[in-house]
Design a protein around this motif. Structure first.
Motif, PDB file in Angstrom:
ATOM      1  N   VAL A 103       0.839  -1.199   0.000  1.00  0.00           N
ATOM      2  CA  VAL A 103       0.000   0.000   0.000  1.00  0.00           C
ATOM      3  C   VAL A 103       0.873   1.247   0.000  1.00  0.00           C
ATOM      4  O   VAL A 103       0.627   2.205  -0.747  1.00  0.00           O
ATOM      5  CB  VAL A 103      -0.953  -0.004   1.218  1.00  0.00           C
ATOM      6  N   ILE A 104       1.900   1.236   0.839  1.00  0.00           N
ATOM      7  CA  ILE A 104       2.825   2.370   0.882  1.00  0.00           C
ATOM      8  C   ILE A 104       3.561   2.508  -0.442  1.00  0.00           C
ATOM      9  O   ILE A 104       3.705   3.601  -0.996  1.00  0.00           O
ATOM     10  CB  ILE A 104       3.832   2.193   2.038  1.00  0.00           C
ATOM     11  N   LEU A 105       4.010   1.383  -0.967  1.00  0.00           N
ATOM     12  CA  LEU A 105       4.788   1.383  -2.203  1.00  0.00           C
ATOM     13  C   LEU A 105       3.978   1.956  -3.363  1.00  0.00           C
ATOM     14  O   LEU A 105       4.452   2.815  -4.114  1.00  0.00           O
ATOM     15  CB  LEU A 105       5.217  -0.048  -2.523  1.00  0.00           C
ATOM     16  N   CYS A 106       2.749   1.495  -3.518  1.00  0.00           N
ATOM     17  CA  CYS A 106       1.921   1.933  -4.643  1.00  0.00           C
ATOM     18  C   CYS A 106       1.492   3.388  -4.523  1.00  0.00           C
ATOM     19  O   CYS A 106       1.098   4.001  -5.521  1.00  0.00           O
ATOM     20  CB  CYS A 106       0.683   1.042  -4.754  1.00  0.00           C
ATOM     21  N   SER A 107       1.548   3.927  -3.321  1.00  0.00           N
ATOM     22  CA  SER A 107       1.156   5.329  -3.141  1.00  0.00           C
ATOM     23  C   SER A 107       2.299   6.297  -3.424  1.00  0.00           C
ATOM     24  O   SER A 107       2.072   7.508  -3.486  1.00  0.00           O
ATOM     25  CB  SER A 107       0.645   5.554  -1.713  1.00  0.00           C
ATOM     26  N   LEU A 108       3.516   5.769  -3.598  1.00  0.00           N
ATOM     27  CA  LEU A 108       4.635   6.641  -3.940  1.00  0.00           C
ATOM     28  C   LEU A 108       4.424   7.247  -5.320  1.00  0.00           C
ATOM     29  O   LEU A 108       3.810   6.646  -6.204  1.00  0.00           O
ATOM     30  CB  LEU A 108       5.949   5.855  -3.913  1.00  0.00           C
ATOM     31  N   PHE A 109       4.974   8.421  -5.516  1.00  0.00           N
ATOM     32  CA  PHE A 109       4.767   9.137  -6.777  1.00  0.00           C
ATOM     33  C   PHE A 109       5.286   8.345  -7.971  1.00  0.00           C
ATOM     34  O   PHE A 109       4.693   8.379  -9.061  1.00  0.00           O
ATOM     35  CB  PHE A 109       5.459  10.503  -6.712  1.00  0.00           C
TER      36      PHE A 109
END
Length: 336
Positions: A103-109
């Motif tokens: 979830v954190i990874l996919c939210s990165l720009f």
């Protein structure tokens, strides 16, 4: 210390990422389309006629598939990006495979830009997650013998049919098995690497050469530059790859590139510090062999390895530990 419910935060983060992915190409003047994107769209439009072999068949075929549902090639490519994002979230949640980190990874720009871009990276990401998941099962002994070889080989072939650069992942898979040949799980990696390499050779002679005999020579000519220039580009590429926020430098140059390279270089130093201080597990070691040459696998192993050292808090609460603890440790560790 104030505690927050973790699940609502995850849901909100997923929704925001999805909405921003859509806005990313709707508000972009070019719709997140480049000259390379046009090649993919033309390839998909002309199928089943093969007009070039510059790219593998996987991404154009996926675009073509969505045209059967009333979408044109442009919107089909955007649907692929959105579906790729949703697949990663749902898959990691159902399999309990680094869901929080994903979830954190996919939210990165960087990843948000990939999902909104008409390029094959968006389709590569789900297969990369499947590849990492299968590999982790093999190393942990949960997938053995024929099933291990079958699923690992299938994931490697799928990756190569989406991006040619997956050749490095195939090589890394076989190399990992050879280096750890005494381990019980070594044979599936070696055999899958050999089968994957054989597929690449057959693909070259039976598909690429059939449509374009000069493809390999033309591709090699692009990289004919002095060693001094290639070394500089290598360093710049590494720094850009390890930048978790901006995934590409400005081709026109300028002071902004120093910031982009600087953030990536600091991230590299942070990773080196963590790797020196803590011994890697077998799964973590495998990720090093298969990082490939694109930034998404660099970020995979960055987030996943950090999470192995600093587990995110248990479900039900969110505290300033996890990734925040990593950077706090990195900053304060050398001076403690």
């Amino acid at each position: 210390m104030m505690k927050f419910r973790e699940r609502p935060i995850q849901i909100v983060l997923v929704i925001i990422t999805l909405v921003m992915t859509i806005f990313r190409f709707l508000l972009n003047e070019n719709g997140r389309v480049s000259p390379d994107s046009i090649r993919y769209l033309r390839f998909a439009h002309n199928l089943p006629v093969i007009d070039n072999t510059t790219t593998p068949l996987g991404y154009p075929l996926a675009i073509r598939f969505f045209t059967f549902f009333g979408l044109d090639e442009f919107w089909g490519s955007k649907a692929i990006g959105i579906m790729a994002f949703l697949f990663i979230i749902i898959f990691t949640w159902r399999k309990k495979f680094f869901f929080r980190e994903s979830v954190i990874l996919c939210s990165l720009f960087s990843f948000l830009s990939i999902f909104s871009f008409t390029m094959s990276e968006a389709l590569t990401l789900p297969f990369a997650f499947l590849f990492l998941y299968v590999s982790a099962l093999i190393i942990e002994g949960k997938l053995e013998r024929r099933n291990a070889i079958f699923y690992l080989t299938l994931s490697l072939i799928a990756l190569y049919n989406v991006r040619y650069s997956s050749l490095f992942i195939i090589g890394g898979t076989g190399l990992f098995g050879l280096v750890f040949y005494k381990r019980k799980y070594a044979s599936p990696f070696i055999i899958s690497g050999i089968i994957g390499g054989t597929f690449v050779v057959l693909y070259k002679f039976l598909f690429i050469d059939y449509f374009n005999e000069n493809y390999v020579n033309e591709a090699l000519e692009i990289g004919l530059h002095p060693t001094s220039r290639l070394l500089i580009e290598l360093l710049q590429g590494l720094c850009t790859s390890f930048n978790p926020f901006i995934h590409i430098s400005d081709p026109g140059g300028g002071i902004i590139n120093y910031a982009i390279y600087g953030i990536g270089f600091i991230n590299i130093l942070a990773i080196v510090y963590v790797f020196i201080k803590y011994r890697l597990t077998e799964t973590e070691t495998f990720l090093h062999f298969c990082r490939g040459n694109r930034h998404y696998l660099f970020l995979f192993h960055t987030v996943f390895l950090f999470s192995q050292r600093y587990r995110l808090p248990a479900a039900g609460s969110f505290q300033p530990s996890g990734m925040a603890g990593v950077f706090q440790e990195i900053i304060s560790g050398p001076f403690a």
